[in-house]
Scaffold this active site. Structure first.
Site, PDB file in Angstrom:
ATOM      1  N   ASP A  34    -102.035 -89.808 -34.549  1.00  0.00           N
ATOM      2  CA  ASP A  34    -101.363 -90.525 -33.463  1.00  0.00           C
ATOM      3  C   ASP A  34    -102.345 -91.419 -32.709  1.00  0.00           C
ATOM      4  OD1 ASP A  34     -99.214 -91.219 -31.908  1.00  0.00           O
ATOM      5  OD2 ASP A  34     -99.342 -89.467 -30.601  1.00  0.00           O
ATOM      6  N   HIS A  51    -102.932 -99.666 -37.165  1.00  0.00           N
ATOM      7  CA  HIS A  51    -102.503 -98.941 -38.365  1.00  0.00           C
ATOM      8  C   HIS A  51    -103.485 -99.163 -39.512  1.00  0.00           C
ATOM      9  CE1 HIS A  51     -98.905 -97.740 -36.390  1.00  0.00           C
ATOM     10  NE2 HIS A  51     -98.383 -98.947 -36.333  1.00  0.00           N
ATOM     11  N   LEU A 145    -109.264 -80.707 -53.584  1.00  0.00           N
ATOM     12  CA  LEU A 145    -108.467 -80.845 -52.371  1.00  0.00           C
ATOM     13  C   LEU A 145    -107.095 -81.429 -52.678  1.00  0.00           C
ATOM     14  CD1 LEU A 145    -108.300 -80.987 -49.163  1.00  0.00           C
ATOM     15  CD2 LEU A 145    -109.075 -83.353 -49.442  1.00  0.00           C
TER      16      LEU A 145
END
Length: 254
Positions: A34, A51, A145
């Protein structure tokens, strides 16, 4: 009051040099990324610039998580509520997975990372889905991962769909009501096959879940920071892990 709550939920009192205990690294870390827009606004830049910078933070934190031995990293990339944003911003956000994977996919493959996605594909543009599905296929055999993108994801919709699926199975005689338990529910969620997150991180100073993994986060440790996502560094990530290691997870027991 709020200061005490903030301290309890996220502000770490650890010394910067305190090491991370390798035996107590969270298996699954989930992050609500965020603050991209506010980061850009503070710098006099368009929201899209925030972004784009946030995309760089994704790579940074993926590397940091992999180095520490985190097995699953789930990133809240786009929620079912984000469609309410201006069309130009939504269109830009829909192109980010394609841009990120075009640049980073070879490196993800080289580092044995497996890409996954959870969310509702039917509303996403074809170019977004194509890029994600290509990454999923090309990394399917990787054993390192797991990088799980929550894309067009909403927890309430996820749970409603799971309940409908269970109800349908009961109606068809495939499932008895008395056999419905937490595992039956969990197996029908979009995270089926993944462990629940041990740690949730949210950047930008907001103190809420925002319709993110509300079933799965029932016993997760929560860590909040006022740092915006584009400026979230490996050091911030380490701070969250260290705070996690200080806590006692009792799951309702003593």
């Amino acid at each position: 009051m709020i200061e005490r709550l903030w301290a309890k939920l996220g502000k770490s009192s650890l010394q910067p040099g305190e090491p991370i205990a390798p035996h107590n690294v969270p298996e699954h870390v989930a992050i609500i990324m965020d603050g991209n827009g506010r980061w850009a606004k503070d710098r006099g830049l368009p929201r899209m610039a925030g972004h784009h910078s946030g995309m760089k933070a994704v790579k940074r934190i993926t590397i940091a998580a992999d180095r520490l031995g985190v097995k699953y990293l789930t990133l809240y990339a786009f929620s079912t509520e984000n469609w309410k944003r201006p069309k130009a911003e939504v269109d830009f956000l829909m192109k980010l997975p394609q841009q990120f994977l075009e640049i980073e996919l070879d490196e993800l493959i080289a580092n044995n990372v497996q890409v996954r996605m959870m969310g509702h594909k039917e509303d996403l543009p074809s170019y977004t889905i194509s890029a994600v599905e290509e990454a999923i296929v090309k990394t399917a055999d990787n054993t390192g991962l797991v990088l799980n993108f929550a894309l067009n994801y909403g927890s309430r919709m996820e749970m409603l769909e799971a309940v409908k699926e269970i109800a349908t199975e009961v109606k068809r005689g495939q499932l008895a009501i008395e056999d419905i338990d937490e595992k039956v529910m969990a197996d029908r969620l979009l995270t089926s096959g993944l462990p629940d997150p041990d740690l949730l991180i949210r950047t930008s100073g907001e103190l809420r879940l925002s319709n993110f993994m509300m079933w799965q986060l029932a016993y997760s440790e929560l860590w909040f920071t006022d740092v915006y996502w584009p400026e979230f560094t490996e050091e911030h990530f380490h701070e969250a892990i260290k705070e996690y290691q200080r806590r006692a997870r009792r799951y309702g027991g003593l």
